[in-house]
Design an enzyme around this catalytic site. Structure first.
Site, PDB file in Angstrom:
ATOM      1  N   ASP A 187     -10.981   2.532   3.996  1.00 46.99           N
ATOM      2  CA  ASP A 187     -11.296   1.098   3.893  1.00 46.99           C
ATOM      3  C   ASP A 187     -12.799   0.875   3.711  1.00 46.99           C
ATOM      4  O   ASP A 187     -13.228  -0.215   3.356  1.00 46.99           O
ATOM      5  CB  ASP A 187     -10.877   0.375   5.186  1.00 46.99           C
ATOM      6  CG  ASP A 187      -9.564  -0.386   5.047  1.00 46.99           C
ATOM      7  OD1 ASP A 187      -9.267  -0.830   3.931  1.00 46.99           O
ATOM      8  OD2 ASP A 187      -8.866  -0.528   6.067  1.00 46.99           O
ATOM      9  N   GLN A 193      -4.706  -1.733   9.662  1.00 47.37           N
ATOM     10  CA  GLN A 193      -4.643  -3.066   9.053  1.00 47.37           C
ATOM     11  C   GLN A 193      -5.199  -4.111  10.022  1.00 47.37           C
ATOM     12  O   GLN A 193      -4.869  -4.125  11.207  1.00 47.37           O
ATOM     13  CB  GLN A 193      -3.186  -3.388   8.685  1.00 47.37           C
ATOM     14  CG  GLN A 193      -2.998  -4.676   7.887  1.00 47.37           C
ATOM     15  CD  GLN A 193      -3.636  -4.653   6.507  1.00 47.37           C
ATOM     16  OE1 GLN A 193      -3.800  -3.599   5.910  1.00 47.37           O
ATOM     17  NE2 GLN A 193      -4.033  -5.813   6.015  1.00 47.37           N
ATOM     18  N   LYS A 200       0.836  -1.203   0.000  1.00 46.55           N
ATOM     19  CA  LYS A 200       0.000   0.000   0.000  1.00 46.55           C
ATOM     20  C   LYS A 200       0.874   1.257   0.000  1.00 46.55           C
ATOM     21  O   LYS A 200       0.602   2.212  -0.726  1.00 46.55           O
ATOM     22  CB  LYS A 200      -0.943  -0.004   1.222  1.00 46.55           C
ATOM     23  CG  LYS A 200      -2.084  -1.013   1.070  1.00 46.55           C
ATOM     24  CD  LYS A 200      -2.869  -1.247   2.362  1.00 46.55           C
ATOM     25  CE  LYS A 200      -3.860  -2.391   2.187  1.00 46.55           C
ATOM     26  NZ  LYS A 200      -4.591  -2.747   3.411  1.00 46.55           N
TER      27      LYS A 200
HETATM   28  N1  GUN Z   1      -7.038  -7.183   6.258  1.00 44.74           N
HETATM   29  C1  GUN Z   1      -7.388  -7.914   5.169  1.00 44.74           C
HETATM   30  N2  GUN Z   1      -7.888  -7.128   4.196  1.00 44.74           N
HETATM   31  C2  GUN Z   1      -7.870  -5.863   4.678  1.00 44.74           C
HETATM   32  C3  GUN Z   1      -8.262  -4.611   4.133  1.00 44.74           C
HETATM   33  O1  GUN Z   1      -8.760  -4.480   3.003  1.00 44.74           O
HETATM   34  N3  GUN Z   1      -8.075  -3.532   4.956  1.00 44.74           N
HETATM   35  C4  GUN Z   1      -7.561  -3.646   6.218  1.00 44.74           C
HETATM   36  N4  GUN Z   1      -7.441  -2.536   6.951  1.00 44.74           N
HETATM   37  N5  GUN Z   1      -7.200  -4.799   6.746  1.00 44.74           N
HETATM   38  C5  GUN Z   1      -7.349  -5.903   5.971  1.00 44.74           C
END
Ligand code: GUN
Length: 311
Positions: free
Chosen positions: A136, A113, A69
């Site tokens: 998100d 995350q 990211k």
């Molecule tokens: N863990 C697995 N997929 C995601 C996601 O799209 N965003 C976040 N913040 N955590 C995750």
């Protein structure tokens, strides 16, 4: 030809072999579009979007996602901040960091995350994020707005799936989509988006989960299968109707001594046996995964522009 018997992918037939839906290339296209918009904003003297990410602990998968990211932000010219904390951070400390990011005018959007350590409530943390910065799309405000059909920051993986179907011009209207897995991150929101009366929606959706009876029979009736349950190679050829579209959301690390990394990334679909049977399929890696990151960038740009919640 009526809709039910038309090929789901324009111009494709099952005898051509499956169309491999290239999420990596599509995500690159989207990043080029975003980078161009960032350049225009910079040239016009507007703020460059800034994404922050909070990573708690050292889960291998989460580290890779967050690293990718941050790299993607650099690619498109965004600013980025990575905040790392050890597993023993308290819930109160983490909530204080969220509050700081909520107030930081430089940060347009941020993510925490998941998963978080067990002593921290991810629900509490998600609800502490300002909806305007919730790139998100996990906050109940954004989820609720999505369900109501109001402008919202949409969760990245589900909107990445819809974007792939759209860019590959895969017909969804009136088709039966079976989603396997009901997580808040993928299964539940993608089932809602695909059922909506939108240009790339209008599916008849069945949402299957761990308590579903006769799951294989239901999956066999699908025009479009979205596998998002997190069980490597769960979907086998006998579960897939010839000519179906198969979207594989799984990314499980499976130990593999022959690999330098010590693991192989496995999808939820047994690609080798399912691919020859279907009209189109996403590979793992290189399918849905890169799209999640591209859509997160798109959300960050929307947050910076005040598209959803005018500033
Ligand atoms: N863990 C697995 N997929 C995601 C996601 O799209 N965003 C976040 N913040 N955590 C995750």
């Amino acid at each position: 030809m009526n809709k039910a018997s038309a090929p789901a992918v324009p111009g494709a037939s099952v005898t051509d072999g499956p169309l491999i839906i290239d999420g990596k290339a599509t995500a690159e296209e989207i990043k080029v579009e975003i980078a161009a918009e960032v350049d225009q904003r910079r040239a016009a003297g507007l703020k460059v979007p800034h994404l922050a990410a909070i990573l708690v602990g050292h889960d291998g998968g989460s580290e890779t996602y967050v690293r990718n990211k941050v790299l993607a932000c650099e690619r498109v010219g965004f600013g980025s901040t990575l905040l790392r904390y050890e597993d023993d951070i308290t819930e109160a400390e983490l909530l204080a960091k969220v509050a700081e990011l909520n107030e930081d005018p430089e940060v347009d959007g941020f993510i925490v995350q998941l998963p978080l350590p067990r002593h921290i409530s991810s629900d509490k943390v998600i609800q502490a994020i300002r909806p305007e910065k919730d790139v998100d799309g996990f906050h109940p405000m954004n989820m609720g707005r999505m369900v109501a059909g109001l402008p919202a920051l949409l969760p990245a993986t589900p909107s990445g799936i819809v974007e792939l179907l759209a860019r590959y011009r895969i017909e969804t209207d009136g088709r039966h989509c079976v989603v396997i897995g009901r997580s808040n991150i993928v299964g539940t929101p993608v089932s809602i988006l695909l059922a909506k009366n939108l240009e790339h929606g209008n599916c008849t959706v069945t949402l299957c989960h761990s308590r579903t009876r006769n799951l294989a029979d239901i999956v066999r009736t699908a025009d479009i299968v979205v596998a998002a349950l997190g069980r490597p190679e769960f979907v086998t050829a006998d579960m897939v109707r010839p000519g179906a579209i198969v979207i594989d959301v799984g990314t499980t690390r499976v130990a593999d001594a022959s690999k330098k990394s010590g693991y192989t990334l496995k999808g939820d679909v047994c690609f080798a046996e399912v691919a020859p049977k279907c009209a189109a399929i996403t590979p793992v890696p290189g399918g849905v995964g890169p799209m999640t990151i591209a859509m997160l960038l798109q959300n960050t740009l929307r947050a910076a522009k005040g598209d959803v919640y005018p500033r």
